[in-house]
Design a protein around this motif. Structure first.
Motif, mmCIF file in Angstrom:
data_model
loop_
_atom_site.group_PDB
_atom_site.id
_atom_site.type_symbol
_atom_site.label_atom_id
_atom_site.label_comp_id
_atom_site.label_asym_id
_atom_site.label_seq_id
_atom_site.Cartn_x
_atom_site.Cartn_y
_atom_site.Cartn_z
ATOM 1 N N THR A 72 0.848 -1.192 0.000
ATOM 2 C CA THR A 72 0.000 0.000 0.000
ATOM 3 C C THR A 72 0.884 1.243 0.000
ATOM 4 O O THR A 72 1.866 1.306 0.742
ATOM 5 C CB THR A 72 -0.918 0.034 1.236
ATOM 6 O OG1 THR A 72 -0.120 -0.044 2.430
ATOM 7 C CG2 THR A 72 -1.901 -1.130 1.220
ATOM 8 N N ASP A 74 0.044 5.191 0.321
ATOM 9 C CA ASP A 74 -1.005 6.199 0.486
ATOM 10 C C ASP A 74 -0.823 7.381 -0.459
ATOM 11 O O ASP A 74 -1.805 7.945 -0.956
ATOM 12 C CB ASP A 74 -1.025 6.703 1.941
ATOM 13 C CG ASP A 74 -1.473 5.624 2.911
ATOM 14 O OD1 ASP A 74 -2.146 4.678 2.469
ATOM 15 O OD2 ASP A 74 -1.152 5.727 4.117
ATOM 16 N N ASN A 209 -1.474 -5.743 13.087
ATOM 17 C CA ASN A 209 -0.951 -4.453 12.642
ATOM 18 C C ASN A 209 -1.199 -4.240 11.152
ATOM 19 O O ASN A 209 -1.622 -3.147 10.730
ATOM 20 C CB ASN A 209 0.543 -4.376 12.944
ATOM 21 C CG ASN A 209 1.137 -3.024 12.592
ATOM 22 O OD1 ASN A 209 0.656 -1.990 13.031
ATOM 23 N ND2 ASN A 209 2.197 -3.036 11.817
ATOM 24 N N ILE A 210 -0.979 -5.278 10.357
ATOM 25 C CA ILE A 210 -1.213 -5.175 8.916
ATOM 26 C C ILE A 210 -2.697 -4.977 8.623
ATOM 27 O O ILE A 210 -3.078 -4.200 7.748
ATOM 28 C CB ILE A 210 -0.678 -6.421 8.187
ATOM 29 C CG1 ILE A 210 0.847 -6.497 8.315
ATOM 30 C CG2 ILE A 210 -1.076 -6.410 6.711
ATOM 31 C CD1 ILE A 210 1.447 -7.777 7.749
ATOM 32 N N ASN A 213 -3.549 -1.390 9.305
ATOM 33 C CA ASN A 213 -3.009 -0.524 8.256
ATOM 34 C C ASN A 213 -3.847 -0.623 6.980
ATOM 35 O O ASN A 213 -4.101 0.386 6.311
ATOM 36 C CB ASN A 213 -1.561 -0.901 7.946
ATOM 37 C CG ASN A 213 -0.612 -0.494 9.053
ATOM 38 O OD1 ASN A 213 -0.917 0.383 9.859
ATOM 39 N ND2 ASN A 213 0.550 -1.138 9.106
ATOM 40 N N THR A 214 -4.272 -1.845 6.657
ATOM 41 C CA THR A 214 -5.118 -2.044 5.480
ATOM 42 C C THR A 214 -6.458 -1.348 5.669
ATOM 43 O O THR A 214 -7.006 -0.762 4.728
ATOM 44 C CB THR A 214 -5.329 -3.546 5.227
ATOM 45 O OG1 THR A 214 -4.065 -4.199 5.105
ATOM 46 C CG2 THR A 214 -6.125 -3.774 3.951
ATOM 47 N N THR A 216 -7.012 1.300 7.479
ATOM 48 C CA THR A 216 -6.778 2.743 7.321
ATOM 49 C C THR A 216 -6.710 3.119 5.846
ATOM 50 O O THR A 216 -7.218 4.171 5.436
ATOM 51 C CB THR A 216 -5.469 3.149 8.023
ATOM 52 O OG1 THR A 216 -5.553 2.821 9.412
ATOM 53 C CG2 THR A 216 -5.221 4.642 7.884
ATOM 54 N N GLY A 217 -6.094 2.254 5.038
ATOM 55 C CA GLY A 217 -6.047 2.511 3.601
ATOM 56 C C GLY A 217 -7.433 2.539 2.981
ATOM 57 O O GLY A 217 -7.709 3.346 2.084
ATOM 58 N N TYR A 244 -3.605 11.284 5.893
ATOM 59 C CA TYR A 244 -3.409 9.844 6.043
ATOM 60 C C TYR A 244 -1.957 9.424 5.842
ATOM 61 O O TYR A 244 -1.586 8.306 6.196
ATOM 62 C CB TYR A 244 -4.271 9.080 5.027
ATOM 63 C CG TYR A 244 -5.728 8.996 5.389
ATOM 64 C CD1 TYR A 244 -6.198 8.005 6.243
ATOM 65 C CD2 TYR A 244 -6.652 9.907 4.876
ATOM 66 C CE1 TYR A 244 -7.542 7.905 6.575
ATOM 67 C CE2 TYR A 244 -8.001 9.821 5.205
ATOM 68 C CZ TYR A 244 -8.435 8.818 6.052
ATOM 69 O OH TYR A 244 -9.771 8.738 6.382
ATOM 70 N N THR A 245 -1.130 10.280 5.268
ATOM 71 C CA THR A 245 0.236 9.906 4.938
ATOM 72 C C THR A 245 1.185 10.224 6.082
ATOM 73 O O THR A 245 0.884 11.038 6.969
ATOM 74 C CB THR A 245 0.723 10.626 3.674
ATOM 75 O OG1 THR A 245 0.811 12.048 3.946
ATOM 76 C CG2 THR A 245 -0.253 10.408 2.529
ATOM 77 N N ASP A 246 2.340 9.575 6.066
ATOM 78 C CA ASP A 246 3.367 9.857 7.076
ATOM 79 C C ASP A 246 4.047 11.188 6.826
ATOM 80 O O ASP A 246 4.630 11.769 7.739
ATOM 81 C CB ASP A 246 4.420 8.738 7.078
ATOM 82 C CG ASP A 246 3.838 7.403 7.503
ATOM 83 O OD1 ASP A 246 2.887 7.404 8.314
ATOM 84 O OD2 ASP A 246 4.312 6.360 7.009
#
Length: 253
Positions: A72, A74, A209-210, A213-214, A216-217, A244-246
Motif C-alpha cells: 500500500t 497512500d 498491525n497489517i 493498516n489495510t 486505514t487505507g 493519512y500519509t506519514d
C-alpha cells in the motif's frame, strides 16, 4: 517481501540455539519427538476446538502477510483519487466508468461503481463501511487464531513436562529410562514457551498491525470516494487526504 520478519525469525532462533551452544550444549539435546507431538498436537487441537473453520482457513491464508504483506502506498492512492476527482469534474461521474475495469483493488472498484451508479454520499458511505468493517473483523479474528496458539502452547508445554516427570517417577528403578523422561519434561516446556513467544504471538501481532493498516487505507479510499460524490474540488480532496500519509507536506507542496 518483509525483511524484518525474516531477520526477526533468524535472530530469535539463532540467539536461542547459539546461546545453547555457547553454554556447551548441543542441538541434539533440544530435539525430542514426543515433546514436539505433545506441544504442537495439543496446541493445534485446542485452537481447532475453539475456532470456526472459516476463521482458521482465513488465518492460514493471511499467514503469507508475515513475509509478503499487502503493498500500500497512500501517496500513490491519493494521487489516483485526485485524478478520479478531476475526471469526474470534467466528464461527470459517468466518466469514471472506464476506470472501474482497470482498478485492481475490489474495495476501490466497489466505490467507483457506487459513484457511477449515482448513489447519494450517505448510501455510498454505508455500503463501503459495511464492507470495510466486515473485512477488518474477519482479519482480526484470523490474527486471534495465532494469538490463541500463543496462549495455549506454554500450558501444553507444562502438560508435557508433567507427563515427562510422571514417566520418570514410574521408572525410578530403571535408570536407563530416567534420561528420556527428564528430557521430554524440560524440552516440552522449552517448545511451548519458545513457540509462543518467538512465533505465535509475534505473528498474531504482525497480522493485527497489517489488518489495521489495510483498514486505514480503505478509510482513505472511502473519504476520497465520498468527497468526489459531494463534488469537492480535487485540490481540497488532495489536502484532506494528505492527513493519512506519514509525510503530508510532500503532498501539500
Amino acid at each position: 517481501m518483509d525483511p524484518l520478519s525474516i531477520i526477526g525469525i533468524i535472530l530469535a532462533f539463532g540467539a536461542i540455539l547459539g546461546g545453547n551452544l555457547l553454554e556447551g550444549g548441543h542441538l541434539g539435546s533440544l530435539v525430542n519427538g514426543p515433546a514436539i507431538v505433545i506441544v504442537l498436537g495439543g496446541t493445534l487441537g485446542a485452537v481447532l476446538l475453539q475456532t470456526s473453520p472459516k476463521s482458521f482457513v482465513h488465518a492460514l491464508r493471511l499467514l503469507k502477510w508475515v513475509f509478503v504483506p499487502p503493498v500500500t502506498d497512500d501517496t500513490v492512492q491519493i494521487k489516483k483519487i485526485t485524478g478520479w476527482s478531476t475526471l469526474a469534474r470534467r466528464e461527470g461521474l459517468l466518466g469514471l466508468e472506464n476506470m472501474i475495469t482497470g482498478e485492481s483493488d475490489f474495495f476501490s472498484r466497489k466505490g467507483l461503481q457506487l459513484l457511477v451508479d449515482g448513489n447519494e454520499p450517505n448510501v455510498i458511505r454505508e455500503s463501503l463501511e459495511v464492507e470495510m468493517n466486515t473485512r477488518l473483523e474477519r482479519d482480526l479474528r484470523a490474527s486471534k487464531v495465532f494469538e490463541s496458539m500463543g496462549g495455549f502452547s506454554p500450558t501444553i508445554g507444562i502438560i508435557g513436562a508433567v507427563m515427562g516427570l510422571i514417566h520418570v517417577m514410574q521408572n525410578l528403578t530403571d535408570p536407563s529410562k530416567l534420561g528420556s523422561g527428564i528430557a521430554t519434561a524440560f524440552v516440552a516446556t522449552i517448545y511451548g514457551v519458545g513457540l509462543a513467544n518467538l512465533l505465535f504471538l509475534p505473528i498474531a501481532a504482525k497480522l493485527k498491525n497489517i489488518a489495521m493498516n489495510t483498514h486505514t487505507g480503505r478509510e482513505l479510499v472511502l473519504d476520497g470516494i465520498i468527497s468526489i460524490a459531494e463534488g469537492e474540488n480535487p485540490r481540497n480532496i488532495e489536502l484532506k487526504l494528505s492527513g493519512y500519509t506519514d509525510d503530508p507536506e510532500s503532498i501539500v507542496k
